[in-house]
Write an enzyme that holds these catalytic residues in place. Structure first.
Site, PDB file in Angstrom:
ATOM      1  CG  ASP A  50      -2.060  -0.968   1.117  1.00 18.81           C
ATOM      2  OD1 ASP A  50      -2.987  -0.672   0.334  1.00 18.81           O
ATOM      3  OD2 ASP A  50      -2.032  -2.025   1.782  1.00 18.81           O
ATOM      4  CD  GLU A 107      -4.739  11.858   2.128  1.00 22.76           C
ATOM      5  OE1 GLU A 107      -5.467  10.896   1.845  1.00 22.76           O
ATOM      6  OE2 GLU A 107      -5.072  13.027   1.934  1.00 22.76           O
ATOM      7  CG  ASP A 108      -3.577   6.731   4.472  1.00 23.82           C
ATOM      8  OD1 ASP A 108      -4.426   7.598   4.759  1.00 23.82           O
ATOM      9  OD2 ASP A 108      -3.752   5.873   3.591  1.00 23.82           O
ATOM     10  NE  ARG A 115      -1.117   1.874   4.076  1.00 26.33           N
ATOM     11  CZ  ARG A 115      -1.621   3.029   3.644  1.00 26.33           C
ATOM     12  NH1 ARG A 115      -2.923   3.256   3.766  1.00 26.33           N
ATOM     13  NH2 ARG A 115      -0.858   3.946   3.088  1.00 26.33           N
ATOM     14  NE  ARG A 120      -7.430   0.673   7.923  1.00 29.91           N
ATOM     15  CZ  ARG A 120      -6.932   0.691   6.680  1.00 29.91           C
ATOM     16  NH1 ARG A 120      -6.060   1.613   6.337  1.00 29.91           N
ATOM     17  NH2 ARG A 120      -7.317  -0.219   5.802  1.00 29.91           N
ATOM     18  CG  HIS A 177      -9.051   6.881   5.302  1.00 27.03           C
ATOM     19  ND1 HIS A 177      -8.360   6.281   4.268  1.00 27.03           N
ATOM     20  CD2 HIS A 177      -8.436   6.492   6.445  1.00 27.03           C
ATOM     21  CE1 HIS A 177      -7.377   5.542   4.775  1.00 27.03           C
ATOM     22  NE2 HIS A 177      -7.407   5.645   6.083  1.00 27.03           N
ATOM     23  CB  CYS A 232      -4.838   8.069  -1.069  1.00 23.34           C
ATOM     24  SG  CYS A 232      -6.603   8.035  -0.989  1.00 23.34           S
TER      25      CYS A 232
HETATM   26  C1  CIR Z   1      -5.688   0.935   2.826  1.00 24.09           C
HETATM   27  O1  CIR Z   1      -6.656   0.191   3.027  1.00 24.09           O
HETATM   28  O2  CIR Z   1      -5.041   1.430   3.748  1.00 24.09           O
HETATM   29  C2  CIR Z   1      -5.282   1.229   1.414  1.00 24.09           C
HETATM   30  N1  CIR Z   1      -5.546   0.085   0.602  1.00 24.09           N
HETATM   31  C3  CIR Z   1      -6.019   2.417   0.889  1.00 24.09           C
HETATM   32  C4  CIR Z   1      -5.633   3.683   1.578  1.00 24.09           C
HETATM   33  C5  CIR Z   1      -6.276   4.882   0.966  1.00 24.09           C
HETATM   34  N2  CIR Z   1      -5.785   6.069   1.563  1.00 24.09           N
HETATM   35  C6  CIR Z   1      -6.469   7.148   1.762  1.00 24.09           C
HETATM   36  O3  CIR Z   1      -7.669   7.182   1.516  1.00 24.09           O
HETATM   37  N3  CIR Z   1      -5.853   8.181   2.301  1.00 24.09           N
END
Ligand code: CIR
Length: 252
Positions: free
Chosen positions: A59, A64-65, A84, A129, A160, A247
């Protein structure tokens, strides 16, 4: 303006997804779509810094996360998905020379996809999350920098906060009809899109331009009526992994 992005690993086909992708993720298509995204950012005059892909983290493209930037400070997050959490090291290393970093300690968790900034306020989705400790840590680190942090409850089916809304400018938020209570962002004006185009609520607005998901005509019309120049981009392969436009970059 700078944007930090990260390349897509071969392992991207194993990225987290609430529903298994059908048809499966096509990694080459994903890379082509990512290249178009990077080109669109560059076309807006943004300098793009690209981190190498990390095969151990399928991922990792969803940078962004991993960090929340406010002025010259960055909070390096502790992502809510355990698989992650190892993504943050490379991002922290890339930001270290540019910003003052604060690393979120366990057991706090927070994903940057839950953070929406309007002026001096950051709204933070309390998703599966992002926990209360994560929200509190962000608040503690940023309050001395003039930032107010507001927690926003989210229904369990929303990954999110920014899966259902996005900043257009400091006075307007694009939001999918019915996704959030009307007063979520106080007096801020809501620009609504139909619930059946909810995926397209995640747009990346930069000045008068807005990167938006291709294939959502009513959202595009709404954005144009609101005065934006739209830049539609294919996002099919990001979407298969529950990702969208904001993201895939950290803006600073
Ligand atoms: C996840 O589930 O963490 C990733 N497959 C997708 C994250 C998407 N990120 C976001 O919306 N900021």
């Amino acid at each position: 303006m700078l944007a930090l992005v990260r390349s897509i690993p071969d392992s991207y086909a194993q990225a987290l997804a609430a529903v298994p992708a059908d048809p499966p993720i096509d990694v080459e298509d994903a890379r082509a779509q990512h290249a178009a995204y990077v080109a669109a950012l560059a076309g807006l005059g943004i300098e793009v810094i690209t981190l190498d892909a990390d095969e151990a983290h399928p991922d990792c493209v969803f940078v962004e996360d991993t960090a929340v930037v406010a002025g010259d400070v960055a909070v390096i997050t502790r992502p809510g998905a355990p698989s992650r959490q190892g993504e943050v090291a490379a991002v922290a290393a890339a930001l270290a020379g540019r910003l003052e970093l604060h690393r979120m300690p366990a057991p706090a968790t927070l994903d940057g996809g839950d953070c929406l900034r309007l002026g001096t306020t950051i709204y933070v989705g309390r998703s599966a999350r992002t926990n209360d400790l994560g929200v509190s840590f962000l608040r503690q680190m940023l309050s001395g920098h003039g930032i107010t942090v507001v927690s926003v409850p989210l229904p369990p089916e929303v990954l999110h906060l920014k899966c259902v809304c996005a900043r257009l400018d400091d006075d307007r938020v694009l939001v999918a009809e019915g996704a959030l209570p009307e007063d979520t962002f106080g007096e801020t004006a809501l620009v609504r899109i139909p619930a059946d185009e909810a995926y397209a609520a995640n747009v990346l607005a930069v000045g008068g331009a807005v990167l938006c998901a291709d294939g959502f005509p009513r959202t595009q019309e709404t954005l144009e009526s609101a005065g934006f120049r739209t830049i539609p981009l294919l996002t099919t392969e990001a979407r298969k992994a529950d990702g969208a436009l904001t993201c895939m970059s950290i803006l600073l």
